[in-house]
Motif scaffolding. Sequence first.
Motif, PDB file in Angstrom:
ATOM      1  N   UNK A 129       0.954  -0.714  -0.188  1.00 21.89           N
ATOM      2  CA  UNK A 129      -0.053  -0.062  -0.061  1.00 21.89           C
ATOM      3  C   UNK A 129       0.570   0.958  -0.194  1.00 21.89           C
ATOM      4  N   UNK A 130       0.113   2.123  -1.001  1.00 23.82           N
ATOM      5  CA  UNK A 130       0.689   3.851  -0.508  1.00 23.82           C
ATOM      6  C   UNK A 130       0.732   4.212   0.893  1.00 23.82           C
ATOM      7  N   UNK A 131       2.191   5.115   0.937  1.00 23.46           N
ATOM      8  CA  UNK A 131       2.379   6.042   1.878  1.00 23.46           C
ATOM      9  C   UNK A 131       0.929   6.356   2.623  1.00 23.46           C
ATOM     10  N   UNK A 132       0.077   6.739   1.709  1.00 25.17           N
ATOM     11  CA  UNK A 132      -1.356   7.475   2.144  1.00 25.17           C
ATOM     12  C   UNK A 132      -2.443   6.774   2.139  1.00 25.17           C
ATOM     13  N   UNK A 133      -2.199   5.589   2.498  1.00 28.03           N
ATOM     14  CA  UNK A 133      -3.002   4.531   2.968  1.00 28.03           C
ATOM     15  C   UNK A 133      -2.424   4.276   5.002  1.00 28.03           C
ATOM     16  N   UNK A 134      -1.520   4.928   4.805  1.00 32.98           N
ATOM     17  CA  UNK A 134      -0.717   4.875   5.920  1.00 32.98           C
ATOM     18  C   UNK A 134      -1.016   5.908   6.852  1.00 32.98           C
ATOM     19  N   UNK A 135      -0.973   6.536   6.012  1.00 34.59           N
ATOM     20  CA  UNK A 135      -1.547   8.410   7.043  1.00 34.59           C
ATOM     21  C   UNK A 135      -2.690   8.499   7.275  1.00 34.59           C
ATOM     22  N   UNK A 136      -3.612   7.266   6.553  1.00 34.28           N
ATOM     23  CA  UNK A 136      -5.407   8.141   6.860  1.00 34.28           C
ATOM     24  C   UNK A 136      -5.524   6.764   7.344  1.00 34.28           C
ATOM     25  N   UNK A 137      -4.637   5.223   7.802  1.00 35.03           N
ATOM     26  CA  UNK A 137      -5.139   4.759   8.402  1.00 35.03           C
ATOM     27  C   UNK A 137      -3.971   4.695   9.861  1.00 35.03           C
ATOM     28  N   UNK A 138      -5.179   4.509  11.352  1.00 33.77           N
ATOM     29  CA  UNK A 138      -4.560   4.414  12.957  1.00 33.77           C
ATOM     30  C   UNK A 138      -3.782   3.040  12.360  1.00 33.77           C
ATOM     31  N   UNK A 139      -2.606   2.932  12.741  1.00 30.21           N
ATOM     32  CA  UNK A 139      -1.619   1.904  13.309  1.00 30.21           C
ATOM     33  C   UNK A 139      -2.382   0.360  14.131  1.00 30.21           C
ATOM     34  N   UNK A 140      -2.501   0.806  15.178  1.00 29.36           N
ATOM     35  CA  UNK A 140      -3.128   0.100  16.124  1.00 29.36           C
ATOM     36  C   UNK A 140      -4.576  -0.946  15.411  1.00 29.36           C
ATOM     37  N   UNK A 141      -5.430   0.086  13.919  1.00 27.48           N
ATOM     38  CA  UNK A 141      -6.985  -0.876  13.870  1.00 27.48           C
ATOM     39  C   UNK A 141      -5.607  -1.891  12.097  1.00 27.48           C
ATOM     40  N   UNK A 142      -4.370  -1.355  12.523  1.00 29.37           N
ATOM     41  CA  UNK A 142      -3.798  -2.407  11.006  1.00 29.37           C
ATOM     42  C   UNK A 142      -3.221  -3.932  12.080  1.00 29.37           C
ATOM     43  N   UNK A 143      -2.338  -3.244  13.036  1.00 23.01           N
ATOM     44  CA  UNK A 143      -2.536  -4.450  13.702  1.00 23.01           C
ATOM     45  C   UNK A 143      -3.649  -5.338  14.242  1.00 23.01           C
ATOM     46  N   UNK A 144      -5.035  -4.428  14.767  1.00 27.72           N
ATOM     47  CA  UNK A 144      -5.955  -5.122  14.804  1.00 27.72           C
ATOM     48  C   UNK A 144      -6.420  -6.834  14.318  1.00 27.72           C
ATOM     49  N   UNK A 145      -6.510  -5.869  12.822  1.00 31.62           N
ATOM     50  CA  UNK A 145      -6.552  -6.764  11.961  1.00 31.62           C
ATOM     51  C   UNK A 145      -5.753  -8.199  11.536  1.00 31.62           C
ATOM     52  N   UNK A 146      -5.089  -7.728  11.758  1.00 35.01           N
ATOM     53  CA  UNK A 146      -3.706  -9.060  11.306  1.00 35.01           C
ATOM     54  C   UNK A 146      -4.046 -10.010  12.569  1.00 35.01           C
ATOM     55  N   UNK A 147      -4.056  -9.482  13.824  1.00 37.36           N
ATOM     56  CA  UNK A 147      -3.637 -10.208  15.184  1.00 37.36           C
ATOM     57  C   UNK A 147      -5.090 -10.589  15.818  1.00 37.36           C
ATOM     58  N   UNK A 148      -5.701  -9.911  16.371  1.00 44.18           N
ATOM     59  CA  UNK A 148      -7.233  -9.990  16.463  1.00 44.18           C
ATOM     60  C   UNK A 148      -8.477 -10.429  15.128  1.00 44.18           C
ATOM     61  N   UNK A 149      -8.173 -10.535  14.145  1.00 45.11           N
ATOM     62  CA  UNK A 149      -9.861 -10.288  13.001  1.00 45.11           C
ATOM     63  C   UNK A 149      -8.946 -12.010  13.004  1.00 45.11           C
ATOM     64  N   UNK A 150      -8.304 -12.161  12.990  1.00 46.55           N
ATOM     65  CA  UNK A 150      -7.714 -13.424  12.008  1.00 46.55           C
ATOM     66  C   UNK A 150      -7.155 -14.563  13.297  1.00 46.55           C
ATOM     67  N   UNK A 151      -7.251 -14.121  14.208  1.00 48.71           N
ATOM     68  CA  UNK A 151      -7.065 -14.460  15.473  1.00 48.71           C
ATOM     69  C   UNK A 151      -7.811 -15.379  16.011  1.00 48.71           C
ATOM     70  N   UNK A 152      -8.864 -14.306  15.674  1.00 54.71           N
ATOM     71  CA  UNK A 152     -10.981 -15.370  15.657  1.00 54.71           C
ATOM     72  C   UNK A 152     -11.431 -15.375  15.077  1.00 54.71           C
ATOM     73  N   UNK A 153     -11.089 -15.914  14.161  1.00 56.20           N
ATOM     74  CA  UNK A 153     -11.359 -16.881  13.207  1.00 56.20           C
ATOM     75  C   UNK A 153     -10.838 -17.850  13.335  1.00 56.20           C
ATOM     76  N   UNK A 154      -9.555 -18.946  13.967  1.00 58.16           N
ATOM     77  CA  UNK A 154      -8.821 -19.379  13.775  1.00 58.16           C
ATOM     78  C   UNK A 154      -9.770 -21.116  14.496  1.00 58.16           C
ATOM     79  N   UNK A 155     -10.641 -21.014  15.597  1.00 53.86           N
ATOM     80  CA  UNK A 155     -11.150 -21.854  15.758  1.00 53.86           C
ATOM     81  C   UNK A 155     -12.017 -22.413  14.232  1.00 53.86           C
ATOM     82  N   UNK A 156     -12.998 -21.209  14.053  1.00 57.37           N
ATOM     83  CA  UNK A 156     -13.391 -21.250  12.768  1.00 57.37           C
ATOM     84  C   UNK A 156     -12.995 -21.885  11.817  1.00 57.37           C
TER      85      UNK A 156
END
Length: 600
Positions: A129-156
């Motif tokens: 992604x371009x720098x523009x994406x990370x400018x408008x997106x919160x870092x914690x939001x990105x981390x949450x999707x990679x860890x919490x969201x994918x982790x939440x899908x583990x059992x399924x």
Amino acid sequence: MSGVTVAADRPRRGGRTVTAAEKEQARRVSLRRIGRLFAPYRTQLVIVTAIIVASSVVGMASPFLLRAVIDRALPERDVALLVALAAGMVAVAALTSAFGVVQTWISTKIGQQVMHRLRTDVFAHLQRQSIAFFTRTRTGEVQSRITNDIGGMQSVVTSTATSIAANLTTAVATIVAMAALSWQLLLVSLVVMPPAIYLTRRVARMRRAITAEQQRELADLNVTVEEGLSISGVQLTKTMGSGPALVARFTESSARLTDLELRSQLAGRWRMASMSVIFAAIPAVIYVGAGLPVTAGTMTIGTLIAFTTLQGSLFRPLTGLLNVGVSIVSSLALFARIFEYLDLTVEVDDPAEPVDVDPAQVAGHVRFSDVTYAYPGSDSAAVAGVTLDVPAGSTLALVGETGSGKSTLAGLVARLQDPTGGRITIDGIDLRDMRLADLARIVGMVSQETYLLHTTVRENLRHAKPDATDAEIEAAARAAQVHDLIAGLPDGYDTVVGSRGHRFSGGEKQRIAIARTLLRDPRVLVLDEATSALDTETERAVQQAFDTLSRGRTTITIAHRLSTVRGADRIAVVDQGRIVESGTHDELVARNGRYAALAT
């Protein structure tokens, strides 16, 4: 699709806005697309299914063995038959257990491979992604999707396919066996299925909505942790005295998350509890029915016990299938958030047919041809109609007031974004026609905000060239005039720099960044206000390192302090995105124009 900041649908008290785009994305998640995640593992899934079918068929022998024990072996006192039947029961249990171990191993491996692929695909896609994406997106939001969201899908992801196969196979086999024993009692047992399916679908919809809200709240919590517990965040909090407010914000977010978790666990619990009572009542109804005068004597005790055993076995897979349905529907909110990121358009990407470039043979002739760039959502261009020619090995300095467009030009050379008009070439090749990896080897950039990884000095330097030898690393550090400093540290090059390099001063970090760039040996060097935050003495040391770094390279320097660009081959004055003056230092001073005004 942006993924974070779209028009709001409705606000959430105390939390982030739930966007219309997020809701629409959750509705459009396709089960077929989720199924495609498992496509590479068809063979393994077939093997697992075969094992499950075999296990279910073998397991169905137990009730019939039990009936034979009760109706024949015990009344007839046939010890040989009793021993054989008992041995058969043990063999069935041992065989189904062995099948279960193998099936669990294969299915878990498949699930973990799918999880691994999802994590790496999302990470790799976000890296593009371009720098523009990370400018408008919160870092914690990105981390949450990679860890919490994918982790939440583990059992399924790990157990859904095999759970469906196992429960469905077991249910079908059980129904066939029950029909063979008594089709009349089978009809009584299945009377509860329609209301059970209806209630399960309602519970699934409830949990899906709650799950989506949970993940958004987790993202907010991640943002608070990332902003509040980073070294810069802690410093800001301590100097501003905002610690109590930050703790209160975290506490409120955590409390909302606790409430959501409670709601998720209790969602439909009374409905499902009611179904459990009904399921438990069915055997009682069967016993009563079997004992009524009109039905008494129509079946043996062994058949009745075998049937009720099967009936108990039937409701387990049926309930399992219903619960899997709830899990799948609930997890759609998680898949929606992951697919949203995977569907993001890559704004700056490799060309479909790249020009083959040998970075070692590039001379470094940079040319801007009528370049224009406007940031997304902006009504005016940050850079407009810029034309500049920078011969190979020469030095161009860009000067001007803050916000004039200098850093935008620097970012365009490194292709952090692409021009919306015109073109930038190196040795006559449009940057957009080069592979990004080739361009990264050709163009090196040192900015004012030096970022160091939380690892050793050696690994920070090797980040630019993973195969660099220790001798090359030390040579680069010497050229950047930072070797003596590093060698004097307690662990030398193996000293951990701390979060964002906080162990070092601004000038020391800059010299480490210069050494890192030297390792890459780029033909074109971009220095974006790299000394503006330094004191005069530190600036002098860093400038000497820059002089070494710039030697023999095409250099584009952006600076507020005109003293650092006096010796440039050419100086261009930028104002409101346009080049208003151009020439050497002496020529521009003699013109008594904008540059002369900046120099005074």
